[in-house]
Design an enzyme around this catalytic site. Structure first.
Site, short mmCIF file in Angstrom:
data_model
loop_
_atom_site.label_atom_id
_atom_site.label_comp_id
_atom_site.label_asym_id
_atom_site.label_seq_id
_atom_site.Cartn_x
_atom_site.Cartn_y
_atom_site.Cartn_z
N GLY A 76 -51.30 54.41 10.60
CA GLY A 76 -51.65 55.57 11.44
C GLY A 76 -50.50 56.55 11.49
N SER A 77 -50.32 57.16 12.66
CA SER A 77 -49.33 58.23 12.78
C SER A 77 -47.90 57.67 12.86
CB SER A 77 -49.60 59.04 14.05
OG SER A 77 -49.41 58.23 15.18
N GLY B 170 -47.22 56.80 16.56
CA GLY B 170 -47.82 55.54 16.98
C GLY B 170 -47.09 54.34 16.38
N GLY B 171 -46.87 54.37 15.08
CA GLY B 171 -46.23 53.25 14.40
C GLY B 171 -44.82 53.01 14.92
N GLU C 259 -47.50 51.36 8.42
CA GLU C 259 -47.55 52.36 7.37
C GLU C 259 -47.80 53.67 8.08
OE1 GLU C 259 -50.45 51.50 4.28
OE2 GLU C 259 -50.52 53.66 3.98
N CYS D 79 -53.04 58.32 2.83
CA CYS D 79 -51.59 58.22 3.00
C CYS D 79 -50.89 58.61 1.70
CB CYS D 79 -51.22 56.82 3.41
SG CYS D 79 -52.12 55.58 2.50
P1 NAP Z 1 -52.66 56.98 15.68
O1 NAP Z 1 -52.70 58.02 16.71
O2 NAP Z 1 -51.33 56.53 15.23
O3 NAP Z 1 -53.49 55.74 16.23
C1 NAP Z 1 -53.71 54.55 15.48
C2 NAP Z 1 -53.95 53.39 16.43
O4 NAP Z 1 -52.74 53.07 17.11
C3 NAP Z 1 -54.98 53.68 17.51
O5 NAP Z 1 -55.69 52.50 17.78
C4 NAP Z 1 -54.12 54.07 18.68
O6 NAP Z 1 -54.72 53.78 19.91
C5 NAP Z 1 -52.91 53.18 18.50
N1 NAP Z 1 -51.70 53.78 19.06
C6 NAP Z 1 -51.11 54.92 18.66
N2 NAP Z 1 -49.98 55.13 19.36
C7 NAP Z 1 -49.86 54.09 20.22
C8 NAP Z 1 -48.90 53.75 21.19
N3 NAP Z 1 -47.84 54.51 21.45
N4 NAP Z 1 -49.10 52.61 21.89
C9 NAP Z 1 -50.18 51.83 21.65
N5 NAP Z 1 -51.11 52.11 20.73
C10 NAP Z 1 -50.96 53.22 20.02
O7 NAP Z 1 -53.43 57.42 14.37
P2 NAP Z 1 -54.91 58.02 14.19
O8 NAP Z 1 -55.66 58.14 15.45
O9 NAP Z 1 -55.51 57.17 13.15
O10 NAP Z 1 -54.66 59.44 13.58
C11 NAP Z 1 -53.83 60.40 14.19
C12 NAP Z 1 -52.82 60.94 13.20
O11 NAP Z 1 -52.16 59.88 12.51
C13 NAP Z 1 -53.40 61.74 12.05
O12 NAP Z 1 -53.67 63.06 12.36
C14 NAP Z 1 -52.35 61.60 11.01
O13 NAP Z 1 -51.32 62.53 11.23
C15 NAP Z 1 -51.80 60.25 11.19
N6 NAP Z 1 -52.33 59.24 10.23
C16 NAP Z 1 -51.56 58.96 9.14
C17 NAP Z 1 -52.01 58.01 8.23
C18 NAP Z 1 -51.19 57.67 7.04
O14 NAP Z 1 -51.60 56.79 6.31
N7 NAP Z 1 -50.06 58.29 6.80
C19 NAP Z 1 -53.23 57.37 8.41
C20 NAP Z 1 -54.01 57.68 9.53
C21 NAP Z 1 -53.51 58.62 10.43
P3 NAP Z 1 -55.76 54.77 20.58
O15 NAP Z 1 -56.66 55.23 19.53
O16 NAP Z 1 -56.40 53.94 21.61
O17 NAP Z 1 -54.98 55.91 21.10
#
Ligand code: NAP
Length: 495
Positions: free
Chosen positions: A208-209, A212-213, A232, A269
């Site tokens: 994910g982001s 988040g990661g 990742e 990604c």
């Molecule tokens: P995300 O915001 O990182 O969320 C992914 C998962 O992690 C969700 O289940 C989220 O929970 C959880 N999460 C995120 N931050 C957290 C924290 N601080 N504490 C606990 N859990 C947390 O990613 P996304 O929703 O898939 O996409 C958002 C952005 O991520 C995209 O716009 C993009 O920039 C990036 N992304 C990058 C890749 C890559 O491969 N490089 C792939 C996907 C996304 P909740 O949903 O419950 O909030």
């Protein structure tokens, strides 16, 4: 239909059950765990059209992509099944005793990999099947002998629920203990954070982001007992266009890159977010051709509103930076009337500005690419040295030209987990030699891959057995090698 968020007490019960399951599951034979993984693949296929339609409606992804992802998911379940059934993945090493060695006798020592324990997996938004509930993290953890607790991605909760049902059914038909797989919802950070902090959890898989990661990685390191987080996160996958080859084939190179930038509305990604080239006739022709391709591209709908809004915001930030010039942006399709359209966009900037401005090296998740105009190969090498860790780096050029730039390949090897010649980063082959990982911030641990059979090594650790009687040794290390696996026996590969 919406799903109830798990309570903290449900989080605790799920992890405790996973721990109890671990105590027996880790000792199951490769054959038994393989039968479970194959049953998971069969049950997912058994969901038929309902799964495809649900995933399409939740993600805006087209049918062909969802069907392809389903094939990749069932494919990796079966790949891991074959791998663990064969059994040599445990990396067995046997060094027999030398009792009469002087000045001290050498003991008998044998080593193999064992499962880590319960693993928490965060479903990825951009791969509703192949990197979510039964995705690569889940399949590899189960293969290693680790129960999995899924934190479903709220953007495709129904798809996740369907796949979870298939896995529960597979657990029943293949005689798995309750708790080998758990599935929790939680539209907010509480559930995910409670899972990562739980003392019985032994590792985390995340896609994910960066925010988040990194937050989950930090949380795991603040625990009384820190655990590994295989996250990742972000990669802009630089693609270097070598000047002589570019001049010869600007049109073909532009078509290749346009296809890669727009594939899956840029939500991979491995999207080529950075293109590096030396100023000159070849680059100008390339930009003209790429602009022509991109202006014809039809914008697709992005996965969810949050990702679309983030794309618009990050792209606007990039375009507002000093020296950045918008080269081309595809028009929105007014007939589609959806604000989630991801417009393919290409911009350019001089290398000197890129080198001064760290924000230009940040991921813009979507169909966006920034071309860096370099004065010469020396400046191009400086740009390459300046980029962060990446999943991939590509060089487009004829072999004779690539070989003239050994320092370029040398620097790229420092930066990325996969190097590509004359190809684009999108399209990740699932096979044993694949490495889908890379130095931070592409991932939190560049020593491991998230794709291919070695992905299971993330969820295993080595244990040595010293002076064990044969009967007490695990089968993989017994004198007679009853499982017939490959081992390094006193320094030689043997079966
Ligand atoms: P995300 O915001 O990182 O969320 C992914 C998962 O992690 C969700 O289940 C989220 O929970 C959880 N999460 C995120 N931050 C957290 C924290 N601080 N504490 C606990 N859990 C947390 O990613 P996304 O929703 O898939 O996409 C958002 C952005 O991520 C995209 O716009 C993009 O920039 C990036 N992304 C990058 C890749 C890559 O491969 N490089 C792939 C996907 C996304 P909740 O949903 O419950 O909030």
């Amino acid at each position: 239909m919406s799903f109830k968020d798990a309570t903290l007490s449900e989080v605790d019960s799920a992890v405790q059950e996973a721990h109890v399951a671990f105590l027996s599951y880790k000792n199951f034979s490769g054959k038994k765990k393989a039968a479970f993984l194959r049953a998971v693949a069969d049950e997912i296929e058994g969901l038929g059209d309902e799964l495809v339609k649900t995933a399409m409606s939740e993600t805006n992804l087209p049918e062909a992509r969802i069907i392809g992802e389903r094939g990749r998911t069932t494919g990796h379940c079966r790949m891991f099944a074959d791998y663990i059934e064969e059994g040599s993945w445990v990396e067995a090493r046997v060094d027999t005793a030398i009792p009469d060695r002087t000045p001290a006798p050498k003991p008998d020592i044998r080593k193999k990999l064992v499962a880590l324990g319960p693993v928490v997996v965060f479903g990825a938004a951009n791969f509703p099947l192949a990197y979510s509930t039964a995705g690569g993290d889940t399949a590899s953890a189960l293969a290693a002998g680790c129960p999995v607790i899924i934190k479903a991605h709220p953007a495709h909760a129904k798809t996740s629920e369907l796949v979870a049902k298939a896995i529960f059914k597979a657990m029943q038909t293949s005689g798995m203990p309750k708790g080998v797989f758990q599935h929790l919802h939680g539209a907010g950070f509480e559930v995910g954070q409670a899972l990562v902090k739980h003392p019985r959890v032994k590792a985390v898989g995340f896609t994910g982001s960066f925010a988040g990661g990194k937050a989950l990685f930090d949380l795991a390191n603040q625990r009384e007992v820190p655990i590994p987080v295989f996250a990742e996160m972000s990669s802009i996958n630089p693609v270097v266009l070598l000047p002589e080859s570019l001049e010869k084939n600007a049109k073909g190179t532009a078509a290749l890159l346009a296809g890669s930038i727009t594939l899956g509305v840029g939500q991979f990604c491995t999207n080529p977010g950075l293109i590096l080239a030396v100023e000159g006739k070849g680059l100008e022709q390339f930009i003209t051709e790429l602009s022509s391709e991109i202006s014809k591209a039809v914008p697709g709908l992005m996965l969810h509103e949050g990702i679309a809004a983030n794309y618009v915001k990050k792209m606007a930030e990039a375009l507002a930076q000093k020296g950045v010039k918008l080269e081309v942006q595809a028009a929105t399709e007014s007939s589609k009337g959806d604000k989630n359209q991801g417009r393919p966009t290409v911009a350019s900037a001089p290398a000197a500005e890129f080198l001064k401005n760290p924000s230009l090296a940040e991921e813009v998740f979507g169909p966006f690419s920034l071309i860096i105009r370099c004065k010469d190969m020396t400046e191009l090498n400086s740009v390459v040295s300046h980029v962060h860790g990446q999943l991939t780096s590509s060089v487009i050029g004829e072999e004779s030209e690539v070989s003239k730039h050994p320092s370029l390949l040398n620097i790229l090897t420092e930066k990325a987990g996969r190097l590509i010649i004359n190809g684009v980063p999108t399209g990740v082959e699932v096979c044993p030699s694949q490495n889908h990982g890379g130095p931070f911030p592409a991932t939190t641990d560049s020593r491991f891959t998230a794709v291919g059979t070695d992905a299971l090594k993330r969820f295993a650790r080595p244990v040595s057995y010293q002076n064990f009687p044969d009967a007490l040794l695990p089968d993989e290390l017994k004198n007679g090698n009853p499982l017939g696996i490959w081992r390094i026996y006193n320094g030689d590969w043997k079966k």
